[in-house]
Write an enzyme that holds these catalytic residues in place. Structure first.
Site, PDB file in Angstrom:
ATOM      1  N   CYS A   1       0.842  -1.190   0.000  1.00 42.06           N
ATOM      2  CA  CYS A   1       0.000   0.000   0.000  1.00 42.06           C
ATOM      3  C   CYS A   1       0.882   1.247   0.000  1.00 42.06           C
ATOM      4  O   CYS A   1       1.809   1.353   0.807  1.00 42.06           O
ATOM      5  CB  CYS A   1      -0.916  -0.003   1.219  1.00 42.06           C
ATOM      6  SG  CYS A   1      -1.946   1.478   1.373  1.00 42.06           S
TER       7      CYS A   1
ATOM      8  N   CYS B   1       0.355   3.065   3.640  1.00 48.41           N
ATOM      9  CA  CYS B   1       0.756   2.539   4.946  1.00 48.41           C
ATOM     10  C   CYS B   1       1.731   1.366   4.869  1.00 48.41           C
ATOM     11  O   CYS B   1       2.101   0.804   5.898  1.00 48.41           O
ATOM     12  CB  CYS B   1      -0.474   2.118   5.740  1.00 48.41           C
ATOM     13  SG  CYS B   1      -1.348   0.695   5.024  1.00 48.41           S
TER      14      CYS B   1
ATOM     15  N   CYS C   1      -8.632  -5.558 -10.095  1.00 48.27           N
ATOM     16  CA  CYS C   1      -8.172  -4.521 -11.018  1.00 48.27           C
ATOM     17  C   CYS C   1      -7.712  -3.316 -10.197  1.00 48.27           C
ATOM     18  O   CYS C   1      -8.526  -2.546  -9.691  1.00 48.27           O
ATOM     19  CB  CYS C   1      -9.315  -4.145 -11.954  1.00 48.27           C
ATOM     20  SG  CYS C   1      -8.851  -3.021 -13.280  1.00 48.27           S
TER      21      CYS C   1
END
Length: 228
Positions: free
Chosen positions: A136, A139, A208
């Site tokens: 991510c 984070c 996706c």
């Protein structure tokens, strides 16, 4: 009892003439009765208020406990070599809008924090084939592995499964005419993309994703990445 003389109040009820002196006991009885009723009402009110206070206190405590529980998310931790370190209770990442703007590029902010969509075929990881972990961008939570990546022909990086189901979450998205399923980072709620049911085996799913919501980390060694 029937043989007893009527009380002062009873005589008054029958129309007997009463003096101020004779009515004093009757008034005393009435006052005592009203005092008793007021006292009973006050006691009942106090009990009710106490119960309400206790109930509100219990409710507040329960809410505080729930909030405290919701602040920790079970996340499967992965090393940069793709090795799972197991599930670790991790503090949810919460930042203000200003903090996210300061930490992310304008494109990353628009996509990850405002649920934007990058253009197809013109993004970083659509044709990326190197082995590694996709984390991510907000984070650093491990989200996808290169071994689950496939060419969907849609122009966006696509995966048939996350690296660990616990590390993502999904919710309904009604922003377009047809409903879709939005995919978010479980730890910081970053918008990642959407999942569809037209993917390859073994899951039949197509995650996706937006490249701008991901940060690719090449494998630190030749070790194969593990699923959580």
């Amino acid at each position: 009892m029937d043989g007893e003389p009527p009380t002062i109040c009873a005589r008054a009820a029958k129309g007997h003439e009463l003096t101020a002196e004779s009515t004093r006991p009757c008034n005393s009885v009435a006052l005592a009765r009203r005092a008793f009723l007021r006292g009973a009402i006050m006691v009942q009110s106090a009990i009710a208020l106490g119960a309400l206070s206790d109930g509100l206190g219990f409710f507040a405590s329960a809410m505080a406990y729930a909030d405290q529980g919701a602040a920790t998310i079970p996340i499967v931790v992965f090393t940069d070599a793709g090795q799972s370190r197991g599930t670790v209770p991790t503090a949810r990442v919460v930042r203000s809008d200003a903090e996210w703007r300061a930490r992310l590029t304008p494109e990353q902010y628009e996509i990850a924090r405002r649920a934007g969509t990058e253009p197809p075929f013109n993004n970083k990881y659509d044709e990326w084939k190197a082995p590694g972990i996709y984390r991510c961008v907000c984070c650093n939570t491990a989200l996808f592995s290169s071994r689950n990546k496939f060419d969907s022909g849609t122009g966006w990086p696509s995966f048939w499964a996350p690296i660990a189901p616990q590390n993502i979450r999904a919710r309904s998205d009604y922003s377009l005419v047809l409903p879709r399923t939005e995919v978010l980072c479980a730890l910081c709620d970053a918008h990642l993309g959407h999942v569809f049911d037209d993917g390859p085996p073994p899951t039949g799913l197509r995650y996706c994703m937006n490249s701008a919501a991901l940060n690719f980390i090449a494998l630190a060694s030749s070790a194969k990445p593990q699923a959580g």
